[in-house]
Design an enzyme around this catalytic site. Structure first.
Site, mmCIF file in Angstrom:
data_model
loop_
_atom_site.group_PDB
_atom_site.id
_atom_site.type_symbol
_atom_site.label_atom_id
_atom_site.label_comp_id
_atom_site.label_asym_id
_atom_site.label_seq_id
_atom_site.Cartn_x
_atom_site.Cartn_y
_atom_site.Cartn_z
ATOM 1 N N ALA A 9 -5.228 5.571 15.462
ATOM 2 C CA ALA A 9 -6.046 6.216 16.503
ATOM 3 C C ALA A 9 -5.171 7.115 17.373
ATOM 4 C CB ALA A 9 -6.726 5.138 17.357
ATOM 5 N N GLY A 10 -4.416 7.992 16.730
ATOM 6 C CA GLY A 10 -3.488 8.843 17.480
ATOM 7 C C GLY A 10 -4.048 10.234 17.742
ATOM 8 N N GLY A 13 -6.027 11.020 14.319
ATOM 9 C CA GLY A 13 -7.119 10.098 13.997
ATOM 10 C C GLY A 13 -8.230 10.157 15.031
ATOM 11 N N ASN A 87 1.370 7.359 11.829
ATOM 12 C CA ASN A 87 2.530 8.226 12.030
ATOM 13 C C ASN A 87 3.482 8.185 10.836
ATOM 14 O OD1 ASN A 87 2.271 5.707 13.276
ATOM 15 N ND2 ASN A 87 4.197 5.917 14.357
ATOM 16 N N THR A 90 10.415 10.918 11.022
ATOM 17 C CA THR A 90 11.612 11.089 10.199
ATOM 18 C C THR A 90 12.376 9.763 10.187
ATOM 19 O OG1 THR A 90 11.709 13.377 10.969
ATOM 20 C CG2 THR A 90 13.699 12.504 9.947
ATOM 21 N N LYS A 218 0.483 21.380 3.003
ATOM 22 C CA LYS A 218 0.634 21.016 4.410
ATOM 23 C C LYS A 218 2.075 21.261 4.873
ATOM 24 C CE LYS A 218 0.224 19.405 8.431
ATOM 25 N NZ LYS A 218 -0.457 20.104 9.501
ATOM 26 N N CYS A 274 5.529 17.817 14.750
ATOM 27 C CA CYS A 274 5.380 18.158 13.327
ATOM 28 C C CYS A 274 6.426 19.093 12.727
ATOM 29 C CB CYS A 274 4.001 18.760 13.107
ATOM 30 S SG CYS A 274 2.687 17.582 13.429
HETATM 31 N N1 LIG Z 1 -0.123 15.525 16.106
HETATM 32 C C1 LIG Z 1 -0.599 16.533 15.425
HETATM 33 O O1 LIG Z 1 -0.952 17.555 15.993
HETATM 34 C C2 LIG Z 1 -0.743 16.459 13.928
HETATM 35 C C3 LIG Z 1 -1.462 17.466 13.271
HETATM 36 C C4 LIG Z 1 -1.604 17.406 11.892
HETATM 37 C C5 LIG Z 1 -1.059 16.348 11.177
HETATM 38 N N2 LIG Z 1 -0.373 15.372 11.838
HETATM 39 C C6 LIG Z 1 0.120 14.241 11.047
HETATM 40 O O2 LIG Z 1 -0.812 13.167 11.211
HETATM 41 C C7 LIG Z 1 -0.141 11.909 11.227
HETATM 42 C C8 LIG Z 1 -0.468 11.171 12.507
HETATM 43 O O3 LIG Z 1 0.019 11.919 13.595
HETATM 44 P P1 LIG Z 1 -0.365 11.573 15.094
HETATM 45 O O4 LIG Z 1 0.218 12.645 15.932
HETATM 46 O O5 LIG Z 1 -1.807 11.267 15.171
HETATM 47 O O6 LIG Z 1 0.466 10.202 15.281
HETATM 48 P P2 LIG Z 1 0.327 9.141 16.457
HETATM 49 O O7 LIG Z 1 1.636 8.467 16.554
HETATM 50 O O8 LIG Z 1 -0.289 9.762 17.651
HETATM 51 O O9 LIG Z 1 -0.758 8.075 15.880
HETATM 52 C C9 LIG Z 1 -0.520 7.221 14.817
HETATM 53 C C10 LIG Z 1 -1.201 5.889 15.128
HETATM 54 O O10 LIG Z 1 -1.127 5.058 13.969
HETATM 55 C C11 LIG Z 1 -1.018 3.701 14.407
HETATM 56 N N3 LIG Z 1 -0.531 2.872 13.307
HETATM 57 C C12 LIG Z 1 0.677 2.889 12.692
HETATM 58 N N4 LIG Z 1 0.708 1.987 11.695
HETATM 59 C C13 LIG Z 1 -0.499 1.388 11.670
HETATM 60 C C14 LIG Z 1 -1.074 0.365 10.856
HETATM 61 N N5 LIG Z 1 -0.389 -0.173 9.835
HETATM 62 N N6 LIG Z 1 -2.335 -0.030 11.121
HETATM 63 C C15 LIG Z 1 -3.045 0.511 12.139
HETATM 64 N N7 LIG Z 1 -2.551 1.502 12.936
HETATM 65 C C16 LIG Z 1 -1.299 1.922 12.699
HETATM 66 C C17 LIG Z 1 -0.065 3.792 15.577
HETATM 67 O O11 LIG Z 1 -0.166 2.658 16.409
HETATM 68 C C18 LIG Z 1 -0.535 5.100 16.260
HETATM 69 O O12 LIG Z 1 -1.470 4.852 17.295
HETATM 70 C C19 LIG Z 1 1.329 12.222 11.031
HETATM 71 O O13 LIG Z 1 1.634 12.127 9.678
HETATM 72 C C20 LIG Z 1 1.447 13.666 11.481
HETATM 73 O O14 LIG Z 1 2.496 14.337 10.852
HETATM 74 C C21 LIG Z 1 -0.213 15.400 13.192
HETATM 75 O O1 LIG Z 2 4.358 32.109 18.782
HETATM 76 C C1 LIG Z 2 4.636 30.933 18.989
HETATM 77 C C2 LIG Z 2 3.775 29.860 18.669
HETATM 78 C C3 LIG Z 2 4.185 28.556 18.924
HETATM 79 N N1 LIG Z 2 5.383 28.310 19.509
HETATM 80 C C4 LIG Z 2 5.802 26.918 19.751
HETATM 81 O O2 LIG Z 2 5.699 26.180 18.536
HETATM 82 C C5 LIG Z 2 5.438 24.811 18.811
HETATM 83 C C6 LIG Z 2 4.264 24.317 17.991
HETATM 84 O O3 LIG Z 2 3.079 24.954 18.438
HETATM 85 P P1 LIG Z 2 1.682 24.800 17.684
HETATM 86 O O4 LIG Z 2 1.874 25.067 16.251
HETATM 87 O O5 LIG Z 2 0.702 25.623 18.401
HETATM 88 O O6 LIG Z 2 1.323 23.249 17.963
HETATM 89 P P2 LIG Z 2 1.314 21.941 17.065
HETATM 90 O O7 LIG Z 2 0.337 21.029 17.701
HETATM 91 O O8 LIG Z 2 2.694 21.461 16.836
HETATM 92 O O9 LIG Z 2 0.662 22.393 15.661
HETATM 93 C C7 LIG Z 2 1.434 22.625 14.489
HETATM 94 O O10 LIG Z 2 1.712 21.416 13.834
HETATM 95 C C8 LIG Z 2 0.529 20.659 13.461
HETATM 96 C C9 LIG Z 2 1.015 19.346 12.902
HETATM 97 O O11 LIG Z 2 1.326 19.394 11.561
HETATM 98 C C10 LIG Z 2 -0.291 21.484 12.480
HETATM 99 O O12 LIG Z 2 -1.443 20.751 12.112
HETATM 100 C C11 LIG Z 2 -0.674 22.810 13.136
HETATM 101 O O13 LIG Z 2 -1.377 23.607 12.200
HETATM 102 C C12 LIG Z 2 0.595 23.527 13.578
HETATM 103 O O14 LIG Z 2 0.264 24.723 14.273
HETATM 104 C C13 LIG Z 2 5.190 24.728 20.322
HETATM 105 O O15 LIG Z 2 6.368 24.263 20.952
HETATM 106 C C14 LIG Z 2 4.907 26.164 20.722
HETATM 107 O O16 LIG Z 2 5.231 26.445 22.042
HETATM 108 C C15 LIG Z 2 6.245 29.350 19.835
HETATM 109 O O17 LIG Z 2 7.324 29.132 20.346
HETATM 110 N N2 LIG Z 2 5.831 30.643 19.577
#
Ligand SMILES: NC(=O)c1ccc[n+]([C@@H]2O[C@H](COP(=O)([O-])OP(=O)(O)OC[C@H]3O[C@@H](n4cnc5c(N)ncnc54)[C@H](O)[C@@H]3O)[C@@H](O)[C@H]2O)c1
Ligand SMILES: O=c1ccn([C@@H]2O[C@H](COP(=O)(O)OP(=O)(O)O[C@H]3O[C@H](CO)[C@@H](O)[C@H](O)[C@H]3O)[C@@H](O)[C@H]2O)c(=O)[nH]1
Length: 483
Positions: A9-10, A13, A87, A90, A218, A274
């Site tokens: 539920a991050g 999710g 999550n 790395t 991705k 990410c």
């Molecule tokens: N944050 C973003 O903007 C973003 C965007 C696209 C993709 N992703 C990818 O999505 C994934 C999740 O990212 P996030 O930012 O939501 O992470 P997050 O850390 O915010 O959330 C992950 C959640 O999973 C829970 N969890 C872990 N193991 C578990 C288990 N075994 N059972 C139940 N819950 C469990 C954790 O407690 C946590 O709340 C990552 O792989 C990330 O790379 C993130």
């Molecule tokens: O022109 C730009 C655009 C972005 N940033 C920086 O780049 C980082 C990432 O920004 P952004 O990509 O907007 O946010 P995220 O939430 O990290 O999203 C990226 O990472 C996610 C996790 O994988 C993907 O799902 C998204 O498509 C991808 O944009 C931030 O520090 C921004 O300030 C810059 O410095 N210059």
């Protein structure tokens, strides 16, 4: 009624499932997590993450067809489709430490699904994972439920939302990507998930591929996006050396339709949970596949990002007569970008560490980041990947030099310099004359996000450093210090 369960539920999710629930009233969605406090927050008025528009979506469906729960086994058992959005950080220890993705959370989620399932399920990789993870997950699921005769179909459905615009991105995605096995069962599973998204996403934006293409796309998308930022940041250094203006250069090259105007803003460096993690993961996969040249190519994107943060710190120290010892520096913005309270991998951590290493006193203000979070971030041990200086955790003595305030005017009072590290819109509205009047002189502004108008501030009396812009006469005579 189709039932969906999402494990995790991050940041992904929570919002993703909330939008599915809103757009598909006929589907029941349960979001489960081991973090009890997080689930309680999802069930309260104070959601665990700050994301514009999210409160409204959650309010509309929570308790109707959207549920947040810690009863993981129950909801997984009942679900037809199980998303896994845990999550995937790395790895910090063992083989591949500092590069490979740590799939511990993923594996334990997969084992739980295998243990509790009593009926066929579609298991969807929502987390960002290395290519071929689906194969490993498939093995865990099938080997651990071998006597039950249950069919599992694995799909890769990576998420592309960006923080701060998550709801907007989920409502109107550029594309939804679904990868599956090229078998009758695989095609059927793809179709089932496609029908969920088709409630609101036009069909031509739902791309269906094989599993490996979806997983790799991705990592490739994030690598390409981060590469653009490192490219423009590399140009910003050259702009400062030559008198060119990086905003003009970005505009000029972005007008070429083949390049396009987005993601060309020079900055103090990219942050977020990410980009760095996914590129390191990509680098590791290339190395494991015997492709060192390809690995080194992508590594350079991170090296330039580190260089940019270091260059920023060096510029500050150099322009203040090579010493910032005991000088108060206001840090405006700590989150990795505006409209989020997330600080994961924010460039502010490394910049603050760099300034503290030179004995500055820091006063930090961010409208969405708490003092506890900032303390945690500055204390955190980060895996130092070929970059020892800025990544050291701050010593307890240095931490005493950090204060966190809830007012930008408090942060800047009696300061020698101000660093803008996040592009919050509210910073553009600040009363800079008032700030200048209460600062030590010479008063400096170091703009790591190019949000201030340097000429206006110079008229007030500030010495202004704007990344990649023609240098202030004061700075021209003080070339950036070298480490
Ligand atoms: N944050 C973003 O903007 C973003 C965007 C696209 C993709 N992703 C990818 O999505 C994934 C999740 O990212 P996030 O930012 O939501 O992470 P997050 O850390 O915010 O959330 C992950 C959640 O999973 C829970 N969890 C872990 N193991 C578990 C288990 N075994 N059972 C139940 N819950 C469990 C954790 O407690 C946590 O709340 C990552 O792989 C990330 O790379 C993130
Ligand atoms: O022109 C730009 C655009 C972005 N940033 C920086 O780049 C980082 C990432 O920004 P952004 O990509 O907007 O946010 P995220 O939430 O990290 O999203 C990226 O990472 C996610 C996790 O994988 C993907 O799902 C998204 O498509 C991808 O944009 C931030 O520090 C921004 O300030 C810059 O410095 N210059």
């Amino acid at each position: 009624m189709v039932k969906i369960c999402c494990i995790g539920a991050g940041y992904v999710g929570g919002p993703t499932m909330a939008v599915i629930a809103l757009k598909c009233p006929s589907i029941e969605v349960a979001v489960v997590d081991i973090a009890t406090a997080r689930i309680s927050a999802w069930n309260s008025d104070q959601l665990p993450i700050y994301e514009p528009g999210l409160d409204d979506v959650v309010k509309q469906c929570r308790g109707k067809n959207l549920f947040f729960s810690t009863e993981i086994e129950k909801h997984v058992t009942e679900a037809d489709i199980v998303f896994v959005s845990v999550n995937t950080p790395t790895k910090t220890q063992g083989l591949g430490a500092g590069k490979a993705a740590d799939l511990t959370y993923w594996e334990s989620a997969a084992r739980l699904i295998a243990d509790v399932s009593k009926s066929a399920k579609i298991v969807v990789e929502k987390s960002t994972v290395p290519v071929k993870t689906a194969e490993a997950i498939e093995k865990i699921l099938t080997h651990n439920s071998i006597n039950k005769g249950i069919e599992f179909q694995i799909l890769s459905n990576p998420e592309f939302l960006a923080e701060g615009t998550a709801i907007k991105d989920l409502f109107n995605p550029d594309r939804v990507l679904i990868g599956g096995r090229e078998t009758p069962g695989g095609f059927k599973a793809i179709q089932t998930l496609k029908e969920v998204y088709a409630h609101w996403v036009p069909e031509d934006r739902i791309i269906c591929t094989n599993l490996w293409s979806a997983e790799l796309s991705k990592l490739a998308a994030n690598a390409f996006l981060a590469q653009r930022i490192s490219s423009v940041n590399a140009m910003s250094a050259l702009c400062e050396a030559t008198g060119a203006n990086v905003s003009e250069v970005s505009y000029a090259i972005g007008k070429d339709t083949r390049i396009g105007p987005k993601f060309l803003n020079a900055s103090v460096g990219f942050g977020g949970s990410c980009f760095q993690k996914d590129i390191l993961n990509l680098v590791y996969i290339c190395e494991c596949n015997g492709l060192p040249e390809v690995a080194n190519y992508w590594k350079q994107v991170i090296k330039i990002n580190d260089y940019q943060k270091e260059r920023f710190v060096n510029r500050i120290v150099a322009s203040m007569f090579n010493t910032i010892s005991g000088k108060k520096i206001a840090i405006l913005g700590f989150a990795f970008k505006k409209d989020t309270g997330d600080t994961r991998e924010t460039p502010a951590i490394d910049v603050c560490r760099g300034l503290l290493a030179d004995k500055a006193r820091l006063c930090i203000y961010d409208p969405q980041v708490s003092e506890t979070q900032i303390d945690k971030d500055l204390n955190m041990m980060k895996y130092s990947w070929e970059h020892p200086v800025l990544l050291k955790p701050v010593s307890p003595t240095a931490l005493k030099q950090v204060s966190v305030v809830w007012d930008p005017y408090d942060a800047t009072k009696d300061a020698h310099g101000i660093c803008f590290l996040t592009e919050w819109d509210s910073f553009k509205e600040l009363d800079f004359q008032r700030i200048y009047d209460h600062m030590e002189k010479p008063a400096y502004v170091f703009d790591g996000r190019n949000i201030v108008d340097p000429e206006k501030l110079r008229q007030i009396g500030f010495i202004v450093y704007s990344l990649g812009k023609p240098l202030d006469p004061w700075l021209k005579d003080m070339p950036a210090a070298v480490a």
